[in-house]
Design a protein around this motif. Structure first.
Motif, short mmCIF file in Angstrom:
data_model
loop_
_atom_site.label_atom_id
_atom_site.label_comp_id
_atom_site.label_asym_id
_atom_site.label_seq_id
_atom_site.Cartn_x
_atom_site.Cartn_y
_atom_site.Cartn_z
N UNK A 60 8.27 3.65 -47.70
CA UNK A 60 7.83 2.26 -47.57
C UNK A 60 8.84 1.30 -46.94
N UNK A 61 9.85 1.85 -46.29
CA UNK A 61 10.72 1.00 -45.47
C UNK A 61 10.29 1.23 -44.03
N UNK A 62 9.89 0.15 -43.35
CA UNK A 62 9.30 0.29 -42.02
C UNK A 62 10.23 -0.19 -40.92
N UNK A 63 10.31 0.60 -39.84
CA UNK A 63 11.03 0.18 -38.64
C UNK A 63 10.02 0.22 -37.49
N UNK A 64 9.96 -0.87 -36.70
CA UNK A 64 9.05 -0.83 -35.54
C UNK A 64 9.79 -1.26 -34.28
N UNK A 65 9.33 -0.71 -33.16
CA UNK A 65 9.94 -1.05 -31.87
C UNK A 65 8.94 -0.79 -30.75
N UNK A 66 8.77 -1.76 -29.84
CA UNK A 66 7.84 -1.54 -28.71
C UNK A 66 8.36 -0.43 -27.79
N UNK A 67 7.47 0.47 -27.38
CA UNK A 67 7.91 1.56 -26.50
C UNK A 67 8.42 1.02 -25.16
N UNK A 68 7.94 -0.15 -24.77
CA UNK A 68 8.39 -0.72 -23.48
C UNK A 68 9.89 -1.03 -23.48
N UNK A 69 10.48 -1.15 -24.68
CA UNK A 69 11.92 -1.47 -24.75
C UNK A 69 12.81 -0.23 -24.81
N UNK A 70 12.19 0.96 -24.87
CA UNK A 70 13.00 2.18 -24.94
C UNK A 70 13.73 2.42 -23.63
N UNK A 71 14.98 2.86 -23.72
CA UNK A 71 15.76 3.14 -22.51
C UNK A 71 15.10 4.25 -21.70
N UNK A 72 14.55 5.25 -22.40
CA UNK A 72 13.94 6.39 -21.71
C UNK A 72 12.43 6.29 -21.82
#
Length: 445
Positions: free
Chosen positions: A259-271
């Protein structure tokens, strides 16, 4: 009475084992059937180890209490068979190294993505202020790492050949990126033998350990149905929502652990690319487990520089982009490379075939490839597979010739992609040598 170890193979893992064994009071004998490279010979002389090359003195090898076999030597080698018949334990370098280290291991295996995930994890840990050393199948051998450095964590890229020789090796966190047919020549051409070999990464894990894997991979899912693992499972998926693990939601990577969530837009990934979204999920899961700050995980995922020889952009010449993907030593890796091409591509392919089947590539080649340049000693299979669907197939026998041919065939806006789908040993020392020769030939155009 000192214990005796015989080491077969004088490459990276052999030398690392020699250094570690000597440090721990073993009597060491190293033997290589081929010629040992000068830089390794110098190390052996420096640490005063008894060694030989271009032969195997069996009496000295059979005298050992334990034998470390380099990953390049198959289990079917007559010498290895004889040792096993005589009851001499034959182990891999990662097994030997694990005897002398209490440092917890993050072990990464899989057919593709290993190096990227390993490097990405090491990068995240560094950014997160966690002291870790990286090695294994990348950089220094695990044995050398254990002998010469002191860290809180070890991040290891591990091949199936290295896993074949383990007994007690147990990573705290094991990662299996995917399983696609590769190296089948070493597994009696049976995919199930190769899958079993990859799954050895979890065989010694307990309930306190973690197993991170691709839930979309059929080979992995099928195996897990029949072979339950003891460790805590943290799958990742692009296709379904995962309760405990990582998944994709509205173009975001989501990692949810307890229940600890991390989110990140794929557009910001280096690869970029689907396979890299998975690589990022695996690495972010580890970062979450080690409680690295979310902001730091985001930063490390977006500023990662990538891996040499893996879809590495070399140069643009006359508006043609040259891309070095020499690390693509199997069909699946090349599939990802072709999938990520956004313009017409001149594709350089070939080398030592490990039982390749090219069927999966046909639609991509049809859509994206205008010309194929074969770079290998035997190109019959490539010509038979793609002869009917591309305008031009040419054969070359050196990197310089291949790159000059690509230069002639490519037009403005095209890509030239080195993604061989094969091992490199027919014309090059290894895939790094192949990639560097490609870059040099491009710079000399």
């Amino acid at each position: 009475m000192s214990r005796k170890i015989a080491i077969l193979g004088g490459g990276e893992s052999g030398i690392g084992t020699a250094i570690l064994a000597k440090k721990n009071g073993y009597e060491v004998f190293l033997s290589d059937k081929g010629k040992i490279r000068e830089k390794y010979r110098d190390v052996l002389e420096h640490i005063e180890i008894d060694w030989e090359d271009e032969k195997h003195t069996e009496s000295k090898i059979f005298d050992a209490d334990v034998v470390m076999k380099s990953p390049g030597i198959p289990d079917t080698a007559p010498l290895v068979k004889k040792l096993r018949e005589k009851g001499v334990p034959v182990i891999s370098e990662i097994e030997f190294a694990s005897w002398f280290s209490e440092t917890p291991v993050i072990g990464i295996t899989g057919s593709n993505g290993k190096t990227t995930v390993t490097s990405l994890i090491q990068h995240s840990l560094k950014e997160g202020g966690i002291d870790s050393g990286m090695g294994g199948n990348i950089g220094n051998s695990y044995a050398k790492l254990v002998a010469e450095e002191d860290h809180d964590w070890h991040v290891l890229e591990i091949s199936s050949f290295q896993l074949d020789g383990i007994v007690d090796f147990r990573p705290k966190i094991a990662i299996l990126t995917n399983i696609t047919p590769d190296h089948l020549d070493r597994y009696d051409y049976k995919l199930e033998n190769y899958i079993a070999s990859k799954f050895r990464i979890v065989e010694n894990q307990t309930r306190e350990d973690f197993f991170i894997y691709d839930a979309d991979d059929e080979n992995i899912s099928e195996w897990l149905k029949k072979n339950p693992v003891r460790s805590q499972k943290l799958p990742f998926s692009l296709e379904k929502k995962i309760e405990n693990g990582a998944y994709m939601e509205n173009e975001n990577i989501v990692v949810n652990i307890n229940n600890t969530k991390f989110t990140m837009p794929t557009s910001e990934l280096a690869l970029q690319g689907k396979h890299n979204a998975k690589n990022a999920m695996a690495a972010a899961t580890v970062s979450q487990l080690l409680r690295i700050r979310k902001q730091t995980i985001r930063e490390s995922m977006s500023n990662f520089q990538g891996v040499e020889h893996r879809l590495e952009k070399v140069l643009k010449i006359n508006n043609v982009l040259y891309i070095n993907d020499s690390k693509a030593t199997n069909v699946n890796a090349t599939f990802y490379a072709l999938e990520s091409m956004e313009s017409e591509t001149v594709w350089i392919i070939g080398g030592v075939d490990k039982g390749n089947v090219y069927d999966d590539l046909l639609p991509l080649v049809n859509e994206k490839v205008k010309a194929i340049i074969c770079l290998g000693v035997d190109n019959k299979k490539i010509k038979a597979s793609f002869g009917n669907i591309v305008e031009a197939i040419v054969e070359t026998t050196s990197m310089k010739e291949a790159v000059q041919m690509a230069y002639r065939l490519a037009e403005k806006g095209d890509n030239v992609l080195l993604s061989p789908a094969c091992a490199s040993f027919d014309l090059f020392e290894n895939y790094e040598d192949r990639g560097r020769q490609f870059k040099e030939a491009v710079r000399n155009l």
